[in-house]
Design a protein around this motif. Structure first.
Motif, PDB file in Angstrom:
ATOM      1  N   PRO A  45      39.604  -7.863  22.635  1.00 47.70           N
ATOM      2  CA  PRO A  45      40.029  -6.992  23.886  1.00 47.70           C
ATOM      3  C   PRO A  45      39.375  -5.884  24.056  1.00 47.70           C
ATOM      4  CG  PRO A  45      42.005  -7.391  22.149  1.00 47.70           C
ATOM      5  CD  PRO A  45      40.763  -7.988  21.628  1.00 47.70           C
ATOM      6  N   MET A  46      39.004  -5.189  22.819  1.00 43.88           N
ATOM      7  CA  MET A  46      37.995  -3.910  23.222  1.00 43.88           C
ATOM      8  C   MET A  46      36.910  -4.493  23.541  1.00 43.88           C
ATOM      9  SD  MET A  46      40.461  -3.622  20.839  1.00 43.88           S
ATOM     10  CE  MET A  46      40.124  -3.839  18.943  1.00 43.88           C
ATOM     11  N   ALA A  47      36.074  -5.323  22.681  1.00 48.65           N
ATOM     12  CA  ALA A  47      34.676  -5.721  22.927  1.00 48.65           C
ATOM     13  C   ALA A  47      34.497  -6.241  24.595  1.00 48.65           C
ATOM     14  CB  ALA A  47      34.381  -6.682  21.951  1.00 48.65           C
ATOM     15  N   ASN A  48      35.583  -7.001  24.993  1.00 49.92           N
ATOM     16  CA  ASN A  48      35.282  -7.673  26.474  1.00 49.92           C
ATOM     17  C   ASN A  48      35.377  -6.520  27.315  1.00 49.92           C
ATOM     18  OD1 ASN A  48      35.130 -10.342  25.340  1.00 49.92           O
ATOM     19  ND2 ASN A  48      36.999 -11.143  26.615  1.00 49.92           N
ATOM     20  N   ASN A  49      35.911  -5.363  27.200  1.00 46.96           N
ATOM     21  CA  ASN A  49      35.885  -4.201  27.998  1.00 46.96           C
ATOM     22  C   ASN A  49      34.511  -3.238  27.641  1.00 46.96           C
ATOM     23  OD1 ASN A  49      38.186  -4.374  29.688  1.00 46.96           O
ATOM     24  ND2 ASN A  49      39.281  -4.859  27.988  1.00 46.96           N
ATOM     25  N   GLY A  50      33.961  -3.934  26.946  1.00 49.25           N
ATOM     26  CA  GLY A  50      32.643  -3.050  26.806  1.00 49.25           C
ATOM     27  C   GLY A  50      32.575  -1.964  25.416  1.00 49.25           C
ATOM     28  N   CYS A  51      33.796  -2.018  25.176  1.00 44.25           N
ATOM     29  CA  CYS A  51      34.226  -0.901  24.143  1.00 44.25           C
ATOM     30  C   CYS A  51      33.822  -1.289  22.755  1.00 44.25           C
ATOM     31  CB  CYS A  51      35.677  -0.415  24.077  1.00 44.25           C
ATOM     32  SG  CYS A  51      35.993   0.084  26.014  1.00 44.25           S
ATOM     33  N   GLN A  52      32.404  -1.271  22.383  1.00 44.90           N
ATOM     34  CA  GLN A  52      31.954  -1.669  21.229  1.00 44.90           C
ATOM     35  C   GLN A  52      32.631  -0.795  20.158  1.00 44.90           C
ATOM     36  OE1 GLN A  52      31.086  -4.838  21.180  1.00 44.90           O
ATOM     37  NE2 GLN A  52      29.048  -4.632  20.220  1.00 44.90           N
ATOM     38  N   ASP A  54      35.194   1.048  19.897  1.00 43.03           N
ATOM     39  CA  ASP A  54      36.370   0.999  19.564  1.00 43.03           C
ATOM     40  C   ASP A  54      36.822  -0.509  18.785  1.00 43.03           C
ATOM     41  OD1 ASP A  54      37.438   3.278  20.838  1.00 43.03           O
ATOM     42  OD2 ASP A  54      37.190   2.297  22.799  1.00 43.03           O
ATOM     43  N   HIS A  82      35.020 -15.205  20.692  1.00 50.72           N
ATOM     44  CA  HIS A  82      34.457 -13.797  20.409  1.00 50.72           C
ATOM     45  C   HIS A  82      33.789 -13.660  19.031  1.00 50.72           C
ATOM     46  CE1 HIS A  82      34.357  -9.785  20.074  1.00 50.72           C
ATOM     47  NE2 HIS A  82      35.139  -9.754  19.141  1.00 50.72           N
ATOM     48  N   HIS A  86      30.242 -13.139  19.867  1.00 51.75           N
ATOM     49  CA  HIS A  86      30.282 -11.706  20.297  1.00 51.75           C
ATOM     50  C   HIS A  86      30.424 -10.834  19.146  1.00 51.75           C
ATOM     51  CE1 HIS A  86      30.891 -13.163  24.599  1.00 51.75           C
ATOM     52  NE2 HIS A  86      29.590 -12.677  24.339  1.00 51.75           N
ATOM     53  N   GLY A 181      41.863 -14.412  31.658  1.00 49.80           N
ATOM     54  CA  GLY A 181      40.956 -13.394  31.481  1.00 49.80           C
ATOM     55  C   GLY A 181      41.218 -12.267  30.693  1.00 49.80           C
ATOM     56  N   THR A 183      42.160  -8.472  29.704  1.00 49.47           N
ATOM     57  CA  THR A 183      42.828  -7.413  30.717  1.00 49.47           C
ATOM     58  C   THR A 183      42.610  -7.760  31.956  1.00 49.47           C
ATOM     59  OG1 THR A 183      40.666  -6.307  30.306  1.00 49.47           O
ATOM     60  CG2 THR A 183      42.562  -5.838  28.576  1.00 49.47           C
ATOM     61  N   PHE A 184      41.641  -8.717  32.307  1.00 50.99           N
ATOM     62  CA  PHE A 184      41.661  -9.201  33.875  1.00 50.99           C
ATOM     63  C   PHE A 184      42.994  -9.162  34.496  1.00 50.99           C
ATOM     64  CE2 PHE A 184      41.087 -12.355  36.939  1.00 50.99           C
ATOM     65  CZ  PHE A 184      40.126 -11.880  37.821  1.00 50.99           C
ATOM     66  N   PHE A 187      44.324  -5.811  35.241  1.00 53.41           N
ATOM     67  CA  PHE A 187      43.392  -4.651  36.021  1.00 53.41           C
ATOM     68  C   PHE A 187      43.031  -5.508  37.156  1.00 53.41           C
ATOM     69  CE2 PHE A 187      43.063  -2.690  31.837  1.00 53.41           C
ATOM     70  CZ  PHE A 187      43.292  -1.260  32.134  1.00 53.41           C
TER      71      PHE A 187
ATOM     72  N   PHE B 351      33.767  -6.140  36.038  1.00 55.56           N
ATOM     73  CA  PHE B 351      35.146  -6.455  35.295  1.00 55.56           C
ATOM     74  C   PHE B 351      35.907  -7.352  36.258  1.00 55.56           C
ATOM     75  CE2 PHE B 351      33.611  -2.717  33.002  1.00 55.56           C
ATOM     76  CZ  PHE B 351      34.158  -2.999  31.899  1.00 55.56           C
ATOM     77  N   THR B 354      36.567 -13.295  34.838  1.00 50.05           N
ATOM     78  CA  THR B 354      37.139 -13.757  33.990  1.00 50.05           C
ATOM     79  C   THR B 354      36.569 -14.099  32.838  1.00 50.05           C
ATOM     80  OG1 THR B 354      37.406 -15.917  34.798  1.00 50.05           O
ATOM     81  CG2 THR B 354      39.086 -14.339  35.282  1.00 50.05           C
ATOM     82  N   TYR B 374      28.854  -9.605  30.966  1.00 52.58           N
ATOM     83  CA  TYR B 374      29.507  -8.961  29.449  1.00 52.58           C
ATOM     84  C   TYR B 374      28.631  -7.965  29.192  1.00 52.58           C
ATOM     85  CZ  TYR B 374      31.228  -9.081  24.581  1.00 52.58           C
ATOM     86  OH  TYR B 374      31.621  -8.854  23.543  1.00 52.58           O
ATOM     87  N   ARG B 377      29.309  -4.693  30.838  1.00 52.06           N
ATOM     88  CA  ARG B 377      30.495  -3.997  30.499  1.00 52.06           C
ATOM     89  C   ARG B 377      30.036  -2.935  29.197  1.00 52.06           C
ATOM     90  NH1 ARG B 377      35.228  -8.678  30.844  1.00 52.06           N
ATOM     91  NH2 ARG B 377      34.918  -8.932  32.890  1.00 52.06           N
ATOM     92  N   ARG B 378      29.186  -3.397  28.636  1.00 54.78           N
ATOM     93  CA  ARG B 378      28.945  -2.494  27.429  1.00 54.78           C
ATOM     94  C   ARG B 378      28.108  -1.243  28.172  1.00 54.78           C
ATOM     95  NH1 ARG B 378      26.810  -6.012  22.398  1.00 54.78           N
ATOM     96  NH2 ARG B 378      28.521  -7.293  22.080  1.00 54.78           N
ATOM     97  N   ALA B 381      30.659   0.963  29.764  1.00 54.43           N
ATOM     98  CA  ALA B 381      31.618   1.771  28.756  1.00 54.43           C
ATOM     99  C   ALA B 381      30.883   2.798  28.014  1.00 54.43           C
ATOM    100  CB  ALA B 381      32.082   1.118  27.790  1.00 54.43           C
ATOM    101  N   MET B 394      41.951   1.131  25.781  1.00 51.87           N
ATOM    102  CA  MET B 394      41.020   0.544  24.482  1.00 51.87           C
ATOM    103  C   MET B 394      40.783   1.292  23.209  1.00 51.87           C
ATOM    104  SD  MET B 394      40.311  -2.307  25.585  1.00 51.87           S
ATOM    105  CE  MET B 394      41.490  -2.793  26.814  1.00 51.87           C
ATOM    106  N   GLY B 398      41.901  -0.267  19.640  1.00 53.98           N
ATOM    107  CA  GLY B 398      41.422  -0.058  18.870  1.00 53.98           C
ATOM    108  C   GLY B 398      41.937   0.585  17.339  1.00 53.98           C
TER     109      GLY B 398
END
Lengths: 247, 459
Positions: A45-52, A54, A82, A86, A181, A183-184, A187, B351, B354, B374, B377-378, B381, B394, B398
């Motif tokens: 969930p965090m990684a897919n939102n870019g929040c590495q 976290d 994942h 990823h 998707g 959190t898609f 959001f 974003f 999917t 993908y 997105r990084r 963020a 997030m 985390g």
């Protein structure tokens, strides 16, 4: 063979029967299964939102729980994807790369590793529609896709074909994404719900009694859509059928 | 610029049910036709590999090939101009037009001139610009940008077009016959070809070996724009280059099949020099492309041949419409290009996906589109461009997922909420999930609890 069972967070919380069926099914084939009690989530969930950043501590916990096994098996293509593709919020040590390579989604584990020939206990005399998640299809490639010409194959269908009484029907757009998707779904709610509606209506056209998938997240989304629309079909994870679930 | 609200704009798009339904069905139909064309070409995957390799090779030596193109185009008798950005492009075009006293410019569709916002620039300086391709003309008359790079007005129904034409070019109100509408537009536009002092096209490809600008079209307006007026200007992005004429064949085989599922377009035209007594100018535009070429994760987006296959297959694009991206480039390819123009403004677009990956699998030049989505997105963020709510969600997720204790506690609280709250509270307060969907009923116990109870916590 030392096998650890990974039960992703949303399956743990909402679909425990999927975890139970996975465990029992593996045990039926003589696999000794460990379930590390401190497991939580793979970090997706965090990684897919870019929040590495976290995702790092969650991935570190996952490594702590699951390293050292010959295989980690999960009833989720999405989480397996994942981990395999990823899982890089933490340093890529030897232990991490081994863990990533040894993580399998349950369908591919049954099909490719155990090479299961039969499910003598399984009988499901119903018409079902198979939903392959995009992670299963286009990332793990457990079935061929319509975008790429080539020999058609399907590991989940190959497994389901060994279940007594089960028949399948193909919707008009068999490999269209259902719109969950992660959190898609929250959001981008309007498009997500619309995709879900289109998906379950497509299944409804084929008059299936059940929609079956190797991903509970897609099923949760589609079930939510179908119930709101008042469509009567039911939703079930593939391991439940393979483990001998009756309607 | 404020962040594009893709989700909100999608909701508006979906509210027009007939349009939304048609949009999805029409584009899916193109995807199916593309699949049929692919099935007829056994070497399809090989063609994709070759097209990708040619583009990557060319991009890796872009300076050399661009100079070769310039030399050969100049030898042919064309004049080559170099534009660093949109402003320089517009200035060059305006100078060429104003020096020759041009008052009317006819043009065939070009996404690059949209990117440079050339039309308003020229119109503010007294030059009339007429789009001559049907879809682009509909959008011009309706004062809207194109919603699709190949089919600019695909979000409109024939009734919508009928209204626009009745209001702007005097077609019969209420007549929404497709042939009538197309003829009305043609009758309105054709005279401009005779009056205009200049014509303009974009370019699908430029060929270094021949110095030619190549357009691939169906209506033939590029040919009229290039050949009827005395002055012809072609505006092309520097990434549109292929080295040799022989390379082009591969792309021509892929382009129409990928775009609209037809084996070939009506016209594939190579413009090398001006007609007798005329002038041909080629404006080569960078506008951020060199910078993109230097981005390790994103440079292969420059391989794009603008076929739109990724848009046609994208389940999100099909259900949100191109205008919901508020960008020149919509859909999957837009999601990976637009952030290079303005990261903050377009930070929601990666974003709006999917991550299903279908775009990557239909791309004729094998751009790893969903992987770039993908990767963006990084970047977004890291650059702290996530909306506050998501960023906080997030951060908290985390923390919860990295602690077995917190995780167990959170599940307990969720179950209490789901079991204890009345229905209206779950469906209005928790989150947008329940607007169109039922929330799953929590089972009696988690898997973890079941395991501890039934397997004695064995490890």
């Amino acid at each position: 063979m030392r096998v650890a069972l990974f039960v992703p967070c949303f399956i743990d919380a909402f679909f425990p029967q999927v975890g139970v069926a996975t465990l029992e099914l593996l045990e039926r084939f003589g696999v000794s299964v460990d379930y590390p009690l401190d497991q939580t989530c793979c970090g997706q969930p965090m990684a897919n939102n870019g929040c590495q950043a976290d995702a790092a501590a969650t991935e570190a916990l996952f490594l702590k729980n699951f390293s050292g096994y010959d295989y980690v098996v999960a009833p989720s293509a999405s989480c397996t994807h994942h981990i395999r593709k990823h899982f890089d919020a933490i340093p890529q040590t030897e232990a991490v790369t081994q863990l990533r390579a040894r993580t399998f989604e349950i369908v591919e584990f049954l099909h490719d590793v155990l090479k299961v020939e039969a499910f003598p206990w399984a009988e499901f005399p119903h018409k079902v529609g198979l939903h392959n998640s995009c992670s299963a299809l286009r990332a793990l490639k457990t079935a061929s896709i319509s975008e790429i010409a080539g020999e058609s194959f399907s590991k989940p269908l190959a497994l389901l074909s060994k279940v007594k009484g089960l028949t399948t029907a193909l919707p008009a757009r068999p490999d269209e994404c259902c719109g969950f998707g992660g959190t898609f779904s929250v959001f981008e709610e309007p498009v997500s719900a619309r995709m879900g509606y289109d998906k379950v209506r497509d299944f409804a056209q084929t008059e299936v009694e059940y929609v079956v998938s190797a991903d509970s997240s897609c099923l949760m989304h589609q079930q939510g859509c179908a119930e709101r629309l008042g469509l009567g079909m039911k939703f079930i994870h593939i391991v439940e059928i393979l483990n001998g679930a009756r309607a | 610029m404020s962040r594009v609200d893709h989700a909100g704009l999608s909701a508006k798009f979906l509210a027009a049910e007939a349009n939304a339904e048609f949009h999805d069905r029409r584009l899916w139909d193109l995807r199916m036709k593309r699949d049929q064309q692919m099935a007829m070409i056994p070497e399809w995957q090989d063609l994709r590999d070759r097209a990708s390799a040619i583009k990557e090779h060319t991009l890796s030596q872009l300076d050399r090939y661009l100079e070769e193109f310039e030399a050969n185009a100049t030898k042919n008798g064309a004049t080559v101009h170099w534009a660093r950005d949109a402003a320089e492009h517009n200035e060059i075009v305006h100078r060429l037009l104003s020096e020759r006293g041009v008052r009317t410019l006819v043009k065939s569709k070009s996404m690059l001139t949209e990117e440079c916002e050339m039309r308003p620039y020229l119109e503010a300086r007294g030059i009339k610009v007429i789009e001559t391709d049907l879809g682009e003309r509909i959008q011009q008359l309706d004062d809207e940008p194109p919603s699709h790079i190949v089919i600019p007005a695909v979000h409109k129904l024939r009734g919508d077009v009928s209204k626009v034409f009745a209001r702007t070019i005097g077609s019969e109100p209420g007549n929404d016959d497709i042939h009538y509408l197309a003829k009305s537009q043609r009758d309105d536009t054709r005279p401009y070809f005779l009056d205009a002092e200049a014509g303009m096209t974009g370019g699908n490809f430029i060929v270094a070996e021949t110095g030619a600008v190549v357009t691939v079209t169906n209506e033939g307006n590029a040919d009229l724009s290039a050949n009827v007026p005395k002055l012809y200007i072609a505006c092309v992005g520097i990434e549109k280059l292929v080295p040799r004429l022989a390379d082009l064949a591969i792309f021509i085989r892929l382009l129409s099949r990928s775009a609209i599922g037809s084996p070939i377009s009506q016209y594939t035209s190579h413009f090398r020099k001006a007609r007798a007594g005329g002038e041909m100018h080629i404006v080569l535009v960078d506008n951020g492309r060199s910078a993109r070429l230097g981005m390790a994760d994103f440079w292969t987006s420059l391989k794009c041949i603008r076929c739109g296959a990724c848009m046609n297959t994208c389940p999100v694009y099909r259900r949100s419409g191109g205008l919901s991206y508020r960008a020149v480039y919509a859909g999957p390819i837009g999601a990976i290009i637009d952030p290079t123009f303005d990261l903050k403004k377009f930070s929601a677009l990666p974003f709006a996906s999917t991550m299903n990956g279908s775009c990557t699998d239909v791309c004729p030049v094998k751009i790893n589109i969903h992987e770039q989505i993908y990767a963006w997105r990084r970047v977004i963020a890291e650059q702290r461009q996530l909306p506050f709510v998501k960023r906080e969600a997030m951060r908290i997720a985390g923390r919860i997922f990295s602690s077995p204790k917190l995780y167990r506690l959170a599940l307990k609280l969720t179950r209490l909420a789901n079991n204890g709250l009345p229905r209206f509270a779950i469906y209005t307060m928790l989150n947008p999930w329940g607007h169109h969907r039922e929330v799953p009923a929590p089972p009696v116990e988690t898997f973890n609890a079941w395991y501890r109870a039934n397997r004695g916590g064995r490890r």
